[in-house]
Design a protein around this motif. Structure first.
Motif, PDB file in Angstrom:
ATOM      1  N   GLU A  56       0.832  -1.213   0.000  1.00  0.00           N
ATOM      2  CA  GLU A  56       0.000   0.000   0.000  1.00  0.00           C
ATOM      3  C   GLU A  56       0.861   1.256   0.000  1.00  0.00           C
ATOM      4  O   GLU A  56       0.549   2.242  -0.672  1.00  0.00           O
ATOM      5  CB  GLU A  56      -0.923  -0.022   1.223  1.00  0.00           C
ATOM      6  N   HIS A  57       1.935   1.216   0.748  1.00  0.00           N
ATOM      7  CA  HIS A  57       2.850   2.356   0.802  1.00  0.00           C
ATOM      8  C   HIS A  57       4.290   1.837   0.670  1.00  0.00           C
ATOM      9  O   HIS A  57       4.607   0.721   1.068  1.00  0.00           O
ATOM     10  CB  HIS A  57       2.726   3.116   2.126  1.00  0.00           C
ATOM     11  N   ARG A  63      13.192   5.193  -1.781  1.00  0.00           N
ATOM     12  CA  ARG A  63      11.744   5.320  -1.671  1.00  0.00           C
ATOM     13  C   ARG A  63      11.061   4.568  -2.804  1.00  0.00           C
ATOM     14  O   ARG A  63      11.717   4.009  -3.685  1.00  0.00           O
ATOM     15  CB  ARG A  63      11.356   6.805  -1.727  1.00  0.00           C
ATOM     16  N   ARG A  64       9.734   4.565  -2.787  1.00  0.00           N
ATOM     17  CA  ARG A  64       8.995   3.847  -3.838  1.00  0.00           C
ATOM     18  C   ARG A  64       9.345   4.390  -5.221  1.00  0.00           C
ATOM     19  O   ARG A  64       9.479   3.615  -6.172  1.00  0.00           O
ATOM     20  CB  ARG A  64       7.493   3.953  -3.589  1.00  0.00           C
ATOM     21  N   GLU A  65       9.526   5.697  -5.328  1.00  0.00           N
ATOM     22  CA  GLU A  65       9.838   6.261  -6.648  1.00  0.00           C
ATOM     23  C   GLU A  65      11.223   5.848  -7.144  1.00  0.00           C
ATOM     24  O   GLU A  65      11.561   6.060  -8.304  1.00  0.00           O
ATOM     25  CB  GLU A  65       9.720   7.791  -6.632  1.00  0.00           C
ATOM     26  N   ASP A  66      12.028   5.238  -6.244  1.00  0.00           N
ATOM     27  CA  ASP A  66      13.353   4.747  -6.647  1.00  0.00           C
ATOM     28  C   ASP A  66      13.333   3.255  -6.997  1.00  0.00           C
ATOM     29  O   ASP A  66      14.392   2.664  -7.231  1.00  0.00           O
ATOM     30  CB  ASP A  66      14.365   4.957  -5.513  1.00  0.00           C
ATOM     31  N   GLU A  67      12.146   2.670  -7.058  1.00  0.00           N
ATOM     32  CA  GLU A  67      12.049   1.220  -7.229  1.00  0.00           C
ATOM     33  C   GLU A  67      12.766   0.734  -8.480  1.00  0.00           C
ATOM     34  O   GLU A  67      13.466  -0.278  -8.454  1.00  0.00           O
ATOM     35  CB  GLU A  67      10.577   0.794  -7.272  1.00  0.00           C
ATOM     36  N   ASN A  68      12.626   1.442  -9.561  1.00  0.00           N
ATOM     37  CA  ASN A  68      13.254   1.010 -10.807  1.00  0.00           C
ATOM     38  C   ASN A  68      14.779   1.169 -10.784  1.00  0.00           C
ATOM     39  O   ASN A  68      15.479   0.581 -11.611  1.00  0.00           O
ATOM     40  CB  ASN A  68      12.673   1.787 -11.996  1.00  0.00           C
ATOM     41  N   GLN A  69      15.265   1.983  -9.862  1.00  0.00           N
ATOM     42  CA  GLN A  69      16.722   2.175  -9.741  1.00  0.00           C
ATOM     43  C   GLN A  69      17.310   1.407  -8.551  1.00  0.00           C
ATOM     44  O   GLN A  69      18.460   1.622  -8.173  1.00  0.00           O
ATOM     45  CB  GLN A  69      17.038   3.670  -9.555  1.00  0.00           C
ATOM     46  N   LEU A  70      16.512   0.500  -7.965  1.00  0.00           N
ATOM     47  CA  LEU A  70      16.949  -0.192  -6.753  1.00  0.00           C
ATOM     48  C   LEU A  70      18.277  -0.930  -6.962  1.00  0.00           C
ATOM     49  O   LEU A  70      19.204  -0.819  -6.156  1.00  0.00           O
ATOM     50  CB  LEU A  70      15.867  -1.174  -6.285  1.00  0.00           C
ATOM     51  N   LYS A  99      34.111   3.557   2.074  1.00  0.00           N
ATOM     52  CA  LYS A  99      33.036   4.250   2.788  1.00  0.00           C
ATOM     53  C   LYS A  99      32.040   3.256   3.377  1.00  0.00           C
ATOM     54  O   LYS A  99      31.489   2.419   2.653  1.00  0.00           O
ATOM     55  CB  LYS A  99      32.281   5.178   1.830  1.00  0.00           C
ATOM     56  N   ALA A 100      31.802   3.331   4.679  1.00  0.00           N
ATOM     57  CA  ALA A 100      30.708   2.570   5.276  1.00  0.00           C
ATOM     58  C   ALA A 100      29.391   3.171   4.770  1.00  0.00           C
ATOM     59  O   ALA A 100      29.186   4.385   4.841  1.00  0.00           O
ATOM     60  CB  ALA A 100      30.777   2.636   6.791  1.00  0.00           C
ATOM     61  N   THR A 101      28.511   2.312   4.274  1.00  0.00           N
ATOM     62  CA  THR A 101      27.329   2.779   3.550  1.00  0.00           C
ATOM     63  C   THR A 101      26.057   2.307   4.231  1.00  0.00           C
ATOM     64  O   THR A 101      26.019   1.208   4.796  1.00  0.00           O
ATOM     65  CB  THR A 101      27.363   2.255   2.093  1.00  0.00           C
ATOM     66  N   LEU A 102      25.016   3.127   4.167  1.00  0.00           N
ATOM     67  CA  LEU A 102      23.720   2.777   4.758  1.00  0.00           C
ATOM     68  C   LEU A 102      22.612   3.064   3.762  1.00  0.00           C
ATOM     69  O   LEU A 102      22.505   4.189   3.264  1.00  0.00           O
ATOM     70  CB  LEU A 102      23.498   3.556   6.054  1.00  0.00           C
ATOM     71  N   LEU A 103      21.816   2.049   3.464  1.00  0.00           N
ATOM     72  CA  LEU A 103      20.630   2.215   2.616  1.00  0.00           C
ATOM     73  C   LEU A 103      19.412   2.295   3.521  1.00  0.00           C
ATOM     74  O   LEU A 103      19.036   1.312   4.169  1.00  0.00           O
ATOM     75  CB  LEU A 103      20.490   1.032   1.649  1.00  0.00           C
ATOM     76  N   ASN A 104      18.813   3.472   3.586  1.00  0.00           N
ATOM     77  CA  ASN A 104      17.608   3.691   4.388  1.00  0.00           C
ATOM     78  C   ASN A 104      16.406   3.438   3.485  1.00  0.00           C
ATOM     79  O   ASN A 104      15.978   4.314   2.740  1.00  0.00           O
ATOM     80  CB  ASN A 104      17.609   5.119   4.927  1.00  0.00           C
ATOM     81  N   VAL A 105      15.882   2.197   3.544  1.00  0.00           N
ATOM     82  CA  VAL A 105      14.851   1.764   2.605  1.00  0.00           C
ATOM     83  C   VAL A 105      13.484   1.867   3.271  1.00  0.00           C
ATOM     84  O   VAL A 105      13.201   1.166   4.258  1.00  0.00           O
ATOM     85  CB  VAL A 105      15.098   0.317   2.145  1.00  0.00           C
ATOM     86  N   LEU A 106      12.646   2.744   2.757  1.00  0.00           N
ATOM     87  CA  LEU A 106      11.287   2.882   3.286  1.00  0.00           C
ATOM     88  C   LEU A 106      10.450   1.718   2.759  1.00  0.00           C
ATOM     89  O   LEU A 106      10.289   1.544   1.548  1.00  0.00           O
ATOM     90  CB  LEU A 106      10.676   4.211   2.853  1.00  0.00           C
ATOM     91  N   ILE A 107       9.944   0.895   3.664  1.00  0.00           N
ATOM     92  CA  ILE A 107       9.224  -0.314   3.262  1.00  0.00           C
ATOM     93  C   ILE A 107       7.800  -0.303   3.788  1.00  0.00           C
ATOM     94  O   ILE A 107       7.485   0.339   4.791  1.00  0.00           O
ATOM     95  CB  ILE A 107       9.940  -1.589   3.756  1.00  0.00           C
TER      96      ILE A 107
END
Length: 625
Positions: free
Chosen positions: A435-436, A583-590, A605-613
């Motif tokens: 839904e989101h 974010r959802r609008e980044d889905e195609n670039q995941l 670089k230590a990296t963090l992906l903050n994925v809104l699920i």
């Protein structure tokens, strides 16, 4: 004359008692020891050097810490002999990192923290190591020997805290005790069922004589006999503290005892397995312990051809796509099995206390710990053969004894077909729109497909991580780290730190829930300072979803379960890492974003992906076996 003789006997007995008491007091006060062992008052050496010598002789490469004045001599001395000092932002992280090193390296993980609150901050991590059966040495500072119990700074009864958590606890009372006590502790940590050990170092056992002596100096001592006694007592205590301190001592490792199955027990199991038509192996973390190399265990399992369910540290034992590794429908397989081998696996909550086992099945249980070997066997299950011994070496011996015999192929093939059906259904769920935000299953599938073959996966969370356990596939042995039976949140930062130091060439992925991230996000500062570029994937659904999932329908309230869609990627940036908001609008670039994170990690670089699920109805239960 008789009266005279009686009095003489009484006086002789009394003199003997007095003499015995004097000798006993002299022994306890170190007076007798000092007669034969010199106190080198001019020596600049300190107790930290003795600690460093023992650790180096035992092959210790890393010491994790949060610095404190009580333990500074240990840190300085260890650095001088080539042991890498890695300081963290929380004492629990230091212990978690040592735990990870122990699991991945086959040696003892070592952490050193300061007295009082420094040690109390480690309690959860030490308990986690105990339940995960990790060989770990915790070194703790303490108030000086004469001030313990007198209200000194950070002085508490530390021994009482750690005795229930550790296989061995000791408080150093003289400098000469450091070497033998450490050797003993390190051997105990690895023997039998591995676990944590604790040694307390009063501050006066670590600093050099000339500094400690200043603390013992009495200003304006009482006059008279009492003053002389006080002065003598303090001087004697000081001299005894350092007596024989720098004599040559053996620092090499003591023998480690590992229980093994007897030949008769192995033969009995060979006969049972050879007659089985539908055997199953449940492999637990204990099977990965030294001394048997993981590669030998993998080959033995493949030679047996018996379908295996892998849990805890044994995940990845059979690689990514083994035909005998079964990942789904475990309960159904156990109902159908005619023989079950519990190799380091315990019948606790993860196996419904043994209720999932078919009562008609032959059950072989192998475990180093007798209490774990027979847990709940008085209620829900009974072992046909119970062996208190090492699971890894047992599997190798079983395979050799069954050379030429293989499990009927139609059995693992039927289970593998069920695997494929279930995983196809899971993949279909991954393609559904939530839904989101993004579908968490799709995110996990994408990470699994793109991560390097040498990757190590660290699991730290509830709902999101529970899904990851069924989707992500470790590529080889010792490439999965989760807390184990204690289910501790907050292991991520420490486990990843230890893993990256042990395997600097490997990608290290932390799969975080947004709740669990809060415990160790500050370690991005540690990753940056110590050049350990890990990659985190944060499933950010702004909720303690594993709790909310049941609390809301049962109790009708989401109280205390709600979080916020916090900008965790910005936190990573602030600590010197690199953060991405997905974010959802980044889905195609995941896929592209994940590849960017991999590139950043390669560049240091230590990296963090903050994925809104968003929310899904995917629910598979516990992540550990």
């Amino acid at each position: 004359m008789e009266l005279f003789g009686c009095i003489s006997s009484i006086l002789g007995y009394s003199a003997c008692v007095v003499l015995t008491g004097v000798l006993f007091a002299a022994y306890n006060l170190g007076v007798i020891y000092q007669l034969f062992h010199k106190t080198e008052t001019k020596s600049p050496r300190h107790g930290g050097e003795s600690v460093a010598a023992v650790l180096r002789a035992h092959g210790i490469k890393f010491l994790f810490t949060l610095v404190g004045g009580h333990i500074s001599p240990i840190l300085v001395a260890c650095e001088k002999v080539g042991i890498r000092i890695v300081d963290t932002r929380h004492e629990a992280t230091a212990v978690f990192a040592a735990d990870a090193v122990a699991r991945l390296s086959g040696t003892v993980g070592v952490a050193a923290v300061t007295a009082g609150p420094g040690l109390t901050n480690t309690v959860t991590a030490v308990k986690n190591a105990q339940m995960a059966e990790s060989p770990l040495l915790l070194l703790g500072g303490a108030a000086s020997t004469l001030l313990q119990g007198r209200g000194a700074l950070q002085d508490i009864d530390q021994m009482s805290l750690f005795k229930p958590l550790c296989k061995f606890c000791a408080s150093i009372r003289t400098v000469r005790e450091i070497v033998p006590t450490l050797r003993k502790a390190l051997a105990i940590a690895q023997s039998g069922t591995p676990g944590p050990v604790f040694i307390e170092f009063p501050i006066d056992t670590l600093y050099p004589y000339h500094l400690v002596s200043k603390e013992f100096a009495v200003k304006n001592p009482p006059k008279g006999l009492m003053g002389k006694f006080v002065s003598w007592y303090l001087n004697n205590h000081l001299m005894n503290l350092f007596a024989g301190a720098w004599e040559t001592r053996d620092v090499s490792p003591l023998p480690v005892h590992i229980p093994q199955a007897t030949d008769d027990q192995v033969q009995g199991c060979i006969e049972l397995v050879s007659r089985a038509k539908k055997p199953v192996i449940l492999l637990g973390s204990q099977a990965t312990l030294p001394p048997t190399p993981a590669e030998d265990i993998r080959k033995a399992l493949e030679d047996l051809g018996i379908p295996c369910f892998l849990g805890g540290m044994s995940r990845g034992m059979l690689g990514k796509d083994s035909p005998i590794h079964i990942r789904q429908n475990r309960r159904d397989a156990l109902k159908e099995a005619d023989l079950v081998l519990l190799a380091g696996t315990v019948c606790d909550f993860r196996l419904s206390y043994g209720r999932v086992l078919n009562r008609r099945s032959k059950i072989i249980a192998v475990n180093r710990d007798k209490s774990q070997l027979l847990k709940n066997s008085d209620m829900f299950w009974k072992p046909t053969i119970a062996i208190q011994g090492d699971a890894g070496s047992f599997i190798v011996r079983l395979s050799k004894g069954l050379k030429g015999h293989r499990c009927p192929e139609e059995w693992p093939q039927s289970l593998k077909a069920g695997d494929s059906t279930k995983e196809d259904a899971n993949r279909a769920k991954a393609n559904e729109k939530t839904e989101h935000h993004l579908n968490p299953l799709k995110v996990l599938h994408c990470v699994d497909e793109l991560m390097a073959d040498d990757s190590i996966i660290v699991a730290d969370g509830g709902d999101f991580v529970g899904s990851a356990a069924y989707i992500m596939r470790p590529r080889g042995p010792l490439r999965w780290l989760d807390p184990g039976a204690f289910g501790t949140l907050g292991v991520g930062g420490g486990f990843a730190l230890g893993a990256k130091l042990c395997r600097p060439e490997s990608e290290v992925w932390i799969i975080y829930g947004d709740g669990s991230l809060g415990y160790s996000v500050a370690e991005y500062d540690t990753f940056t300072r110590h050049k350990t570029p890990v990659i985190s994937v944060v499933g950010n659904d702004a909720c303690w979803s594993q709790i909310s999932r049941e609390q809301v329908p049962i109790l009708g309230s989401n109280v205390a379960c709600g979080l916020a869609f916090t900008d965790y990627h910005t936190v990573a940036d602030g600590y010197g890492g690199k953060g991405y908001l997905v974010r959802r609008e980044d889905e195609n670039q995941l896929s592209d974003i994940i590849k960017l994170a991999q590139r950043d990690a390669k560049e240091g670089k230590a990296t963090l992906l903050n994925v809104l699920i968003g929310k899904t109805n995917f629910r598979e239960g516990s992540i550990s076996v």
